[in-house]
Design a protein around this motif. Structure first.
Motif, PDB file in Angstrom:
ATOM      1  N   VAL A 109      14.323  18.848 -17.278  1.00  0.00           N
ATOM      2  CA  VAL A 109      15.514  18.017 -17.415  1.00  0.00           C
ATOM      3  C   VAL A 109      16.196  18.244 -18.759  1.00  0.00           C
ATOM      4  O   VAL A 109      17.420  18.340 -18.853  1.00  0.00           O
ATOM      5  N   LYS A 110      15.409  18.378 -19.810  1.00  0.00           N
ATOM      6  CA  LYS A 110      15.957  18.514 -21.159  1.00  0.00           C
ATOM      7  C   LYS A 110      16.686  19.827 -21.388  1.00  0.00           C
ATOM      8  O   LYS A 110      17.389  19.982 -22.388  1.00  0.00           O
ATOM      9  N   GLU A 111      16.556  20.754 -20.467  1.00  0.00           N
ATOM     10  CA  GLU A 111      17.239  22.039 -20.587  1.00  0.00           C
ATOM     11  C   GLU A 111      18.649  22.012 -20.000  1.00  0.00           C
ATOM     12  O   GLU A 111      19.325  23.032 -20.002  1.00  0.00           O
ATOM     13  N   TYR A 112      19.075  20.866 -19.507  1.00  0.00           N
ATOM     14  CA  TYR A 112      20.386  20.734 -18.876  1.00  0.00           C
ATOM     15  C   TYR A 112      21.272  19.805 -19.686  1.00  0.00           C
ATOM     16  O   TYR A 112      20.802  18.793 -20.226  1.00  0.00           O
ATOM     17  N   ASP A 113      22.567  20.144 -19.761  1.00  0.00           N
ATOM     18  CA  ASP A 113      23.442  19.337 -20.598  1.00  0.00           C
ATOM     19  C   ASP A 113      24.540  18.596 -19.831  1.00  0.00           C
ATOM     20  O   ASP A 113      25.029  17.578 -20.312  1.00  0.00           O
ATOM     21  N   TYR A 114      24.968  19.085 -18.685  1.00  0.00           N
ATOM     22  CA  TYR A 114      25.963  18.384 -17.887  1.00  0.00           C
ATOM     23  C   TYR A 114      25.360  18.053 -16.533  1.00  0.00           C
ATOM     24  O   TYR A 114      24.732  18.901 -15.906  1.00  0.00           O
ATOM     25  N   TRP A 115      25.599  16.829 -16.091  1.00  0.00           N
ATOM     26  CA  TRP A 115      25.040  16.344 -14.838  1.00  0.00           C
ATOM     27  C   TRP A 115      26.155  15.793 -13.961  1.00  0.00           C
ATOM     28  O   TRP A 115      27.082  15.143 -14.437  1.00  0.00           O
ATOM     29  N   GLY A 116      26.008  16.045 -12.657  1.00  0.00           N
ATOM     30  CA  GLY A 116      26.930  15.446 -11.715  1.00  0.00           C
ATOM     31  C   GLY A 116      26.399  14.112 -11.219  1.00  0.00           C
ATOM     32  O   GLY A 116      25.277  13.720 -11.553  1.00  0.00           O
ATOM     33  N   GLN A 117      27.211  13.437 -10.434  1.00  0.00           N
ATOM     34  CA  GLN A 117      26.730  12.206  -9.812  1.00  0.00           C
ATOM     35  C   GLN A 117      25.818  12.596  -8.642  1.00  0.00           C
ATOM     36  O   GLN A 117      25.859  13.720  -8.193  1.00  0.00           O
ATOM     37  N   GLY A 118      24.995  11.728  -8.213  1.00  0.00           N
ATOM     38  CA  GLY A 118      24.052  12.056  -7.149  1.00  0.00           C
ATOM     39  C   GLY A 118      24.690  12.005  -5.771  1.00  0.00           C
ATOM     40  O   GLY A 118      25.689  11.326  -5.545  1.00  0.00           O
ATOM     41  N   THR A 119      24.088  12.731  -4.849  1.00  0.00           N
ATOM     42  CA  THR A 119      24.432  12.619  -3.444  1.00  0.00           C
ATOM     43  C   THR A 119      23.148  12.252  -2.709  1.00  0.00           C
ATOM     44  O   THR A 119      22.104  12.865  -2.920  1.00  0.00           O
ATOM     45  N   LEU A 120      23.224  11.233  -1.875  1.00  0.00           N
ATOM     46  CA  LEU A 120      22.031  10.668  -1.281  1.00  0.00           C
ATOM     47  C   LEU A 120      21.617  11.410  -0.013  1.00  0.00           C
ATOM     48  O   LEU A 120      22.434  11.619   0.882  1.00  0.00           O
ATOM     49  N   VAL A 121      20.358  11.774   0.033  1.00  0.00           N
ATOM     50  CA  VAL A 121      19.764  12.404   1.212  1.00  0.00           C
ATOM     51  C   VAL A 121      18.690  11.465   1.754  1.00  0.00           C
ATOM     52  O   VAL A 121      17.784  11.068   1.023  1.00  0.00           O
ATOM     53  N   THR A 122      18.827  11.111   3.016  1.00  0.00           N
ATOM     54  CA  THR A 122      17.849  10.243   3.662  1.00  0.00           C
ATOM     55  C   THR A 122      17.303  10.958   4.887  1.00  0.00           C
ATOM     56  O   THR A 122      18.067  11.357   5.765  1.00  0.00           O
ATOM     57  N   VAL A 123      15.990  11.123   4.923  1.00  0.00           N
ATOM     58  CA  VAL A 123      15.339  11.807   6.040  1.00  0.00           C
ATOM     59  C   VAL A 123      14.497  10.785   6.796  1.00  0.00           C
ATOM     60  O   VAL A 123      13.564  10.198   6.233  1.00  0.00           O
ATOM     61  N   SER A 124      14.834  10.583   8.038  1.00  0.00           N
ATOM     62  CA  SER A 124      14.114   9.607   8.855  1.00  0.00           C
ATOM     63  C   SER A 124      12.980  10.288   9.617  1.00  0.00           C
ATOM     64  O   SER A 124      13.089  11.452  10.013  1.00  0.00           O
ATOM     65  N   SER A 125      11.916   9.541   9.838  1.00  0.00           N
ATOM     66  CA  SER A 125      10.753  10.114  10.541  1.00  0.00           C
ATOM     67  C   SER A 125      10.852   9.900  12.041  1.00  0.00           C
ATOM     68  O   SER A 125      11.720   9.196  12.531  1.00  0.00           O
TER      69      SER A 125
END
Length: 125
Positions: A109-125
């Motif tokens: 994580v510390k090797e990255y300087d710019y981050w985007g917002q998250g996109t949610l992934v939901t996997v149902s069983s």
């Protein structure tokens, strides 16, 4: 700015392709990565690709199922996710590596300087 998209709800065994579109900064000479964070857990490394697209790295948990790629002309990084499992459920984040021109796919994580917002992934069983 990094804009992630492509998340959604999918059944176990299904596939999704995440996209991360970059704008406003130079990204073509930087490594890029995908991370994920499930509720109550720390952000964890998923996959990374160096600036040239020739070097990739994957977490053991996704190796053989996920593929990271980049299209420099479109300034976009992709994460193809196949054979999805319920434990893949998380918010997925793309990020830019902090060093330009390195033949290296960063994992921390510390090797990255710019981050985007998250996109949610939901996997149902």
């Amino acid at each position: 700015q990094l804009q992630a998209s492509g998340g959604g709800l999918v059944q176990a065994g299904g596939s999704l392709r995440l996209s991360c579109a970059a704008s406003g900064h130079t990204f073509s000479t930087y490594g890029m990565g995908w991370f994920r964070q499930a509720p109550g857990k720390e952000r964890e490394f998923v996959a990374a690709i160096d600036w040239s697209g020739r070097i990739t790295a994957y977490a053991d948990s996704v190796k053989g199922r996920f593929t990271i790629s980049r299209d420099t002309a479109k300034n976009t990084v992709y994460l193809q996710m196949n054979s999805l499992k319920p434990e893949d459920t998380a918010a997925y984040y793309c990020a830019r590596g902090g060093l330009s021109g390195r033949y290296y796919a960063p994992r921390a994580v510390k090797e990255y300087d710019y981050w985007g917002q998250g996109t949610l992934v939901t996997v149902s069983s």
